[in-house]
Design a protein around this motif. Structure first.
Motif, PDB file in Angstrom:
ATOM      1  N   PRO A 253      19.095  20.134  10.472  1.00 15.12           N
ATOM      2  CA  PRO A 253      18.460  18.801  10.710  1.00 15.12           C
ATOM      3  C   PRO A 253      18.883  18.415  11.950  1.00 15.12           C
ATOM      4  O   PRO A 253      19.923  18.080  12.322  1.00 15.12           O
ATOM      5  N   CYS A 254      17.939  18.066  12.692  1.00 15.64           N
ATOM      6  CA  CYS A 254      18.022  17.501  14.152  1.00 15.64           C
ATOM      7  C   CYS A 254      18.916  18.563  14.961  1.00 15.64           C
ATOM      8  O   CYS A 254      19.274  18.264  16.157  1.00 15.64           O
ATOM      9  N   GLY A 255      18.705  19.658  14.553  1.00 10.25           N
ATOM     10  CA  GLY A 255      19.448  20.856  15.585  1.00 10.25           C
ATOM     11  C   GLY A 255      18.179  21.474  16.493  1.00 10.25           C
ATOM     12  O   GLY A 255      17.128  20.882  16.577  1.00 10.25           O
ATOM     13  N   VAL A 256      18.682  22.393  17.150  1.00  7.62           N
ATOM     14  CA  VAL A 256      18.020  23.063  18.101  1.00  7.62           C
ATOM     15  C   VAL A 256      16.535  23.301  17.750  1.00  7.62           C
ATOM     16  O   VAL A 256      15.519  23.147  18.236  1.00  7.62           O
ATOM     17  N   GLY A 257      16.509  24.028  16.550  1.00  8.95           N
ATOM     18  CA  GLY A 257      15.494  24.574  15.996  1.00  8.95           C
ATOM     19  C   GLY A 257      14.575  23.697  15.625  1.00  8.95           C
ATOM     20  O   GLY A 257      13.289  23.675  15.698  1.00  8.95           O
ATOM     21  N   TYR A 258      15.036  22.478  15.117  1.00  9.94           N
ATOM     22  CA  TYR A 258      14.121  21.457  14.780  1.00  9.94           C
ATOM     23  C   TYR A 258      13.448  20.736  15.775  1.00  9.94           C
ATOM     24  O   TYR A 258      12.414  20.664  15.481  1.00  9.94           O
ATOM     25  N   TRP A 259      13.940  20.505  17.005  1.00  5.45           N
ATOM     26  CA  TRP A 259      13.301  19.967  18.009  1.00  5.45           C
ATOM     27  C   TRP A 259      12.387  20.848  18.601  1.00  5.45           C
ATOM     28  O   TRP A 259      11.427  20.411  19.363  1.00  5.45           O
ATOM     29  N   ILE A 260      12.760  22.019  18.713  1.00  4.14           N
ATOM     30  CA  ILE A 260      11.683  23.263  19.096  1.00  4.14           C
ATOM     31  C   ILE A 260      10.461  23.316  18.460  1.00  4.14           C
ATOM     32  O   ILE A 260       9.654  23.088  18.977  1.00  4.14           O
ATOM     33  N   LEU A 261      10.595  23.180  17.033  1.00  6.02           N
ATOM     34  CA  LEU A 261       9.464  23.131  16.173  1.00  6.02           C
ATOM     35  C   LEU A 261       8.801  21.898  16.612  1.00  6.02           C
ATOM     36  O   LEU A 261       7.441  21.970  16.218  1.00  6.02           O
ATOM     37  N   SER A 262       9.184  20.815  16.598  1.00  8.35           N
ATOM     38  CA  SER A 262       8.559  19.503  16.859  1.00  8.35           C
ATOM     39  C   SER A 262       7.910  19.475  18.263  1.00  8.35           C
ATOM     40  O   SER A 262       6.739  19.023  18.192  1.00  8.35           O
ATOM     41  N   SER A 263       8.621  20.158  19.277  1.00 11.51           N
ATOM     42  CA  SER A 263       7.938  20.188  20.472  1.00 11.51           C
ATOM     43  C   SER A 263       6.645  20.937  20.558  1.00 11.51           C
ATOM     44  O   SER A 263       5.875  20.870  21.302  1.00 11.51           O
ATOM     45  N   PHE A 264       6.415  21.875  19.596  1.00 12.74           N
ATOM     46  CA  PHE A 264       5.371  22.665  19.654  1.00 12.74           C
ATOM     47  C   PHE A 264       3.960  22.124  19.433  1.00 12.74           C
ATOM     48  O   PHE A 264       2.942  22.652  19.798  1.00 12.74           O
ATOM     49  N   GLN A 265       4.043  20.987  18.837  1.00 13.62           N
ATOM     50  CA  GLN A 265       2.938  20.092  18.442  1.00 13.62           C
ATOM     51  C   GLN A 265       2.148  19.578  19.659  1.00 13.62           C
ATOM     52  O   GLN A 265       1.123  19.254  19.716  1.00 13.62           O
ATOM     53  N   ILE A 266       3.115  19.462  20.859  1.00 14.01           N
ATOM     54  CA  ILE A 266       2.516  18.948  22.145  1.00 14.01           C
ATOM     55  C   ILE A 266       1.754  19.788  22.836  1.00 14.01           C
ATOM     56  O   ILE A 266       0.463  19.533  22.976  1.00 14.01           O
ATOM     57  N   PRO A 267       2.047  21.084  23.045  1.00 18.01           N
ATOM     58  CA  PRO A 267       1.087  22.104  23.573  1.00 18.01           C
ATOM     59  C   PRO A 267      -0.084  22.428  22.536  1.00 18.01           C
ATOM     60  O   PRO A 267      -1.159  22.790  22.904  1.00 18.01           O
ATOM     61  N   LEU A 268       0.245  22.274  21.266  1.00 26.22           N
ATOM     62  CA  LEU A 268      -0.693  22.585  20.377  1.00 26.22           C
ATOM     63  C   LEU A 268      -1.990  21.561  20.324  1.00 26.22           C
ATOM     64  O   LEU A 268      -3.079  21.974  20.252  1.00 26.22           O
TER      65      LEU A 268
END
Length: 441
Positions: A253-268
């Motif tokens: 939770p709130c780790g690096v992987g969590y924020w990387i996955l969340s940031s994918f929504q912007i370019p998507l």
């Protein structure tokens, strides 16, 4: 040979763990049963009435469902939110099924749903909801309550003002039609001869140019694009986890992987929006528009809808309600007709609410059977509300009834959710809890 078998074994092991994880969540949800009490029955009746009113305006009704389930039925906020997602989905299914086949004489018997607006708006709305949810976890409750009260009060005022304007315009049009009818009768009875030439009504150019794509035939291509957008964001949500940090994969939770996955929504969202704009630009129907001014107006108008959708989705995520209640007044303000606004918003609400409902379902929730029953109630209530409103519009020619329906729901939601939020803020203050900004997770 053993080294070659390890990836296969790991894949099988991972799939078994995921399958067991889902089974455990469904098992936990089935072990909890909702006790049917008089409060639950009363809340069901109130939600049924709320769905009938909300469906007329094309908004989900979550701003009414959550306070009713929390205050009347006594549900906790998490349970009320999960029920609300299913109820909004049920009501939106009824609205979409009706609006896909209902045509309007005012709009050359075209289907009321504007799929172009839905396509342009949906990616940015889903992105806005995700960002709004993160802000919801970071903002203090008192700030969210104040922002909600101010914004919805302003939106309610603007919506009611638009309703009054539409009502006056419809009254003037009815008087003008009566006068023309009387004049035509006088001409025929007086044998003056000649054809009666109807006056130019000053038809306003639609905001998205000529409405070529709203014939009675179903636009499978546009619907398929919306489904692709839905699955793309839904897959990211499942991998990232919900607000309770439940995910189908082991992720910190709130780790690096969590924020990387969340940031994918912007370019998507950007890629989907650009793709839709390019497809719209290369549409043969659009090339028929002549004049540099018309093309420049089309380009500027296209970008308005993603911006409005992003704003509505972000505010909806911050306030904990659906974006349909917030984007409907914005569409009315830019000149979209009430009937088209209601049908298009209900279509967009279906995609956003169904995504929330599937997340609650797959990531573990209680009282699934009761949630489905409430969803069926809202489905029936929405059908009745839609039939009554469309019958009234056909009989009296008052599309402004839709605008007043939106204003009524927004006014009730402002009072209920503001009061509900103020009570929560006071309880936190009395308990001595921290009232400032927090980490988003």
């Amino acid at each position: 040979m053993p080294n070659k078998m390890n990836p296969i074994l790991e894949t099988l092991l991972t799939s078994n763990i995921t399958h067991q994880w889902i089974q455990n969540h469904f098992k936990q949800s089935k072990e909890t049963h909702l006790e049917i009490t008089s409060k639950v029955l009363i809340s069901g009746v109130l939600c049924f009435l709320s769905a009938s009113i909300s469906s007329a305006g094309g908004i989900g009704g979550g701003g009414l469902f959550i306070p009713i389930l929390s205050i009347v039925a006594g549900f906790d906020l998490k349970t009320a939110s999960s029920f609300s997602a299913f109820m909004v989905t049920g009501g939106s299914i009824a609205s979409v099924l009706c609006n896909m086949f209902i045509t309007s004489p005012k709009h050359s018997h075209k289907v009321l749903i504007n799929y172009d607006i839905a396509l342009l708006s949906e990616p940015c709305m889903l992105l806005g909801v995700s960002i709004g949810v993160i802000c919801n976890g970071a903002f203090p409750e008192w700030l969210i309550t104040i922002m909600f009260a101010v914004f919805l009060a302003w939106s309610t005022f603007k919506t009611c003002k638009s309703g009054v304007i539409y009502w006056k315009s419809e009254s003037e049009e009815a008087l003008r039609n009566e006068f023309e009818k009387l004049e035509n009768e006088v001409v025929r009875n007086g044998n003056f001869g000649g054809d009666v030439v109807e006056g130019d009504e000053g038809i306003k150019e639609p905001l998205l140019g000529e409405e070529k794509g709203r014939e009675l035939r179903f636009p499978w291509m546009k619907f398929g694009m919306l489904v692709i957008i839905w699955f793309s964001f839904f897959f990211i949500y499942l991998l990232r986890g919900n607000r309770d940090r439940k995910s189908i994969i082991p992720i910190e939770p709130c780790g690096v992987g969590y924020w990387i996955l969340s940031s994918f929504q912007i370019p998507l969202a950007i890629i989907f929006t650009v793709w839709i704009l390019l497809c719209k630009h290369t549409n043969p129907d659009e090339s028929k528009q002549t004049g540099a001014h018309a093309k420049a107006g089309w380009q500027s108008n296209k970008l308005l809808f993603p911006v409005m959708a992003f704003l509505a989705g972000m505010l909806g995520g911050v306030f904990g309600i659906g974006g349909g209640m917030l984007i409907s007044p914005l569409l009315l303000q830019v000149g979209i007709p009430p009937e088209v606004t209601a049908a298009t918003c209900s279509f967009m609400v279906f995609f956003s609410s169904s995504m929330s409902a599937f997340q609650y379902l797959l990531l573990g929730m209680g009282h699934i059977e009761a949630a489905l029953i409430f969803s069926c109630l809202c489905f029936i209530g929405s059908l009745i509300g839609l039939m009554v409103v469309h019958r009234a519009i056909e009989k009296y020619g008052r599309a402004s009834l839709i605008v007043f329906s939106v204003g009524t729901v927004m006014a009730l939601s402002t009072v209920l959710l503001t009061s509900f939020g103020a009570m929560g803020v006071w309880e936190d203050y009395a308990a001595g809890q921290y009232m400032g900004f927090k980490l988003p997770c």
